[in-house]
Scaffold this active site. Sequence first.
Site, mmCIF file in Angstrom:
data_model
loop_
_atom_site.group_PDB
_atom_site.id
_atom_site.type_symbol
_atom_site.label_atom_id
_atom_site.label_comp_id
_atom_site.label_asym_id
_atom_site.label_seq_id
_atom_site.Cartn_x
_atom_site.Cartn_y
_atom_site.Cartn_z
ATOM 1 C CD GLU A 65 23.216 1.776 -5.527
ATOM 2 O OE1 GLU A 65 24.123 0.676 -6.866
ATOM 3 O OE2 GLU A 65 23.713 2.622 -4.818
ATOM 4 C CG HIS A 80 21.461 12.506 -1.384
ATOM 5 N ND1 HIS A 80 21.351 12.784 -2.452
ATOM 6 C CD2 HIS A 80 22.258 11.461 -1.608
ATOM 7 C CE1 HIS A 80 22.083 12.392 -2.805
ATOM 8 N NE2 HIS A 80 22.892 11.318 -1.956
#
Lengths: 338, 329
Positions: free
Chosen positions: A64, A133
Site C-alpha cells: 500500500e 475489517h
Amino acid sequence: MQTTKRMLTGNKAMAEAIAQEMERDPNVFVLGEDVGKYGGIFGATQGLLEKFGDKRVLDTPISETAFIGAAIGAAAEGMRPIVELMFVDFFGVCMDQIYNHMAKIPYMSGGNVKLPMVLMTGVGGGYSDAAQHSQTLYATFAHLPGMKVVAPSTPYDLKGMMASAIRDDNPVVFMFHKTLQGLGWMDQVDESVGEVPEEAYTVPLGKANVVREGTDVTIVGIQMMTHQAVAAAKILENQGISAEVIDIRSLVPLDKETILNSVRKTHRLVVVDEDYKSYGFTSEIAAIAAEEALYELEAPVKRLAIPDVPIPYSRDLEKYVLPNAQKIADAVVKLMKE
Amino acid sequence: MSIPKEKLLWMYETMVKSRYYEEQLVEAYAEGKKPVFNIGAGPVPGEMHLSNGQEPAAVGICAHLTKDDTVASPHRPHHHAIAKGVNLNRMTAEIFGKETGLGKGKGGHMHLFDPEVKFSCGGIVAAGIPQAAGAALAAKQKGTDSVAVAFIGEGAANAGAFHETLNMAALWKLPLIVVVENNSWGISVPKTASTAISSNDKRAAAYENTTGYLVEDNDPIEMYRVSQEAVERARRGEGPSIIEIETFRFLGHFQGDPELYREKDEVPSLLLRDPIERIKNKILSEGAASENEVEQLENKAKNEVDAAFQFARESEYPKPEAALEDVFC
C-alpha cells in the site's frame, strides 16, 4: 404511463462512474489490489479491466505504501489516479503517504502542486468481520486537513459523487460502505440498490441531503446510519413524532448550513455515527450546534456511536455496539421528553 | 572515462554553487541563535540538514537529466535541488519563509516543490521513493522516455517503502533510479550498526529487471559514468536501478548536532578528500579549463547564490492569515 426505472447496486454505480470518467479523460487510471480481473473485492472496479486493459487498470502487489505513494507521484505529474485501499482498516500500513504527503503536498507547495486523485476505500461493519475489517474511521480521515472526505449512501450518490471526485483537483478520500455495495455474499440490504441514470452526471461534494423532512427533531446520519435513521423516522412517525433526517454525504467539506437550518426548525438534534464516539463525527456536529445554534436547542444534543471499543466479532456483541433504527428511535423518544 | 568537457565544467560549477550556497546558509542559520542555540530563532528557523560533501551524488546523475525528468529528494535536499535547476531565488526565499518562496513560506527547507523542473522533497525518510515511482509510472502511461530519480540516505534503504517500491518498479519495469547516498550515518547510528548488507546496490539482486551500481570514494566522475548507464537503461524501458555512492557528511545530521558520536578526526580526514578539490584538479590537470576559466565559473556560481540570498532577505513575509490558504485549490 409507467416508465421502467434503471436500478443498480452501489458497486455497479461506482464502476459505471469510473468507466465514464476513464472514457472522458485518458489521464484517469485505476490501481490497487485485486482491481483487475476480480473487479475489486467489493466490486467497485468491475468490468474496467475488460474495457480499458491492463495499462489503465493495474493490479498491484500488496504494497500500500508503494502504490498509494505512486498514485501521489503520478497525480503530481498531471495524471488522475483512482487508487483503492481495500479496507480502510489497512490505513495503518500506508498512512504516511496519505496524511503526510497526499494531504500536505498541495499546501506545503503553496498550491503549486495539485494532486487530482481519488483514494477509494471500503468501510463499515455489521457482518462479523471483527476489529480489523469493520471500522469506518470517518473521523480519523476527516480530522486531518488537506483531504476531501466523502461517504455517499445511495447508488445515485455513489455514481455522481465518484464522478465529482475524479474531476476534482484535490485529493478525495472516497469511502464506500461495504454493505451498501450490493454484494451477493453479504446481507441483502434494500438500500444497496437504487435508481441510477445511465448517462454521466455529477453530485457536488460538500452538500448534505435532507432525505426526509420533519418538524420535531433532526437526525443527522452518515452512510448506513442514514438508512437506520430513516427507518427510525418511520417508527417515530407511528408514535406521532416527525423526524427530519439529514444524510451528511460529505465530511470534508462539511455542509454546516443544512444541519443548522434544520436545527433552527426542529430545535432538537440527534447525531448517529458508525465510528467511535469520542472525538468523532458526532462530537463535531454537536460542537457546531453548540457554537452556532445553542439557543435554538430545546434539549441537549444526543449522540449515538460505537461506544469506544474495537468492533467485536460475535454477532450479538457487534449488534450491541452498532447503532440501529430502534436505538435511534428510543433515543429520540427520550429526547422529546426533555 | 572520458566525460564531455561541458558536462565536467557544469558539474564543477554546480558543486561549487551547492557548497557555497550551504556555506551561506550555515551563517544565515546561525543568525539569532547565538550565544544560546534556539532552533526556532533567527531568519532561518527550524531544522537545517546540510549536504556539504555529498555534491557528487547530485551532479553525477543530474548531468543526465532534463527538466522533464523527475527528482524526489529527502530531508537533505539542497544539492539535489540546485543540480536539478530549481529556481534558486524562490528556493532561498522559501527557506527564509518568505511569500516569494516556492511554497509561499508554507514548506521550508525540507519541503521544496518546483514543478517547473519536476523537483520535490520531503521530510519523511524513504517516502519519496514510491512518489518517484509514480512519476515513472506516469511517464510510462504517457509514453514518454522521461525517468524519475529518488535520492535517499543509506538509512532509508532499511525502510519498507524502499523494498515495496523496488519490487513494484521491477515488476512494472518502471524508469526509476534510486540513488542511495551512503554518508555512513543515520543521524548517530553508523551504517555498520543498522544495515545487514555491505552496500545497498547488492539489494538489486533481490528483484528482476533491476541493476545495482556502487560508486566508491565519493567519486563524481564514476557517479557520472554509472548514472549514464542507469538513466539510459531506464529510458530504454529496461527497469529500475539502485546506485549506492559512498559519500561524505562534512557537517552534523542537522545544524546544532553536537556530533558526540563521531571520532574527532573523521571530518578532517574526509575534508582531505573533498570531491570539489578533486574535480578541480582533474579539470586543471587535463586542461579542460584554465585557472582563470575555473575562477570565472566559481564567481558565476557564487554571484548567483549571493543574488538568491539577497532576493530572499529582501522579500516580504507572507501575511499571517495566508496560513489559511492553499489547503484546497
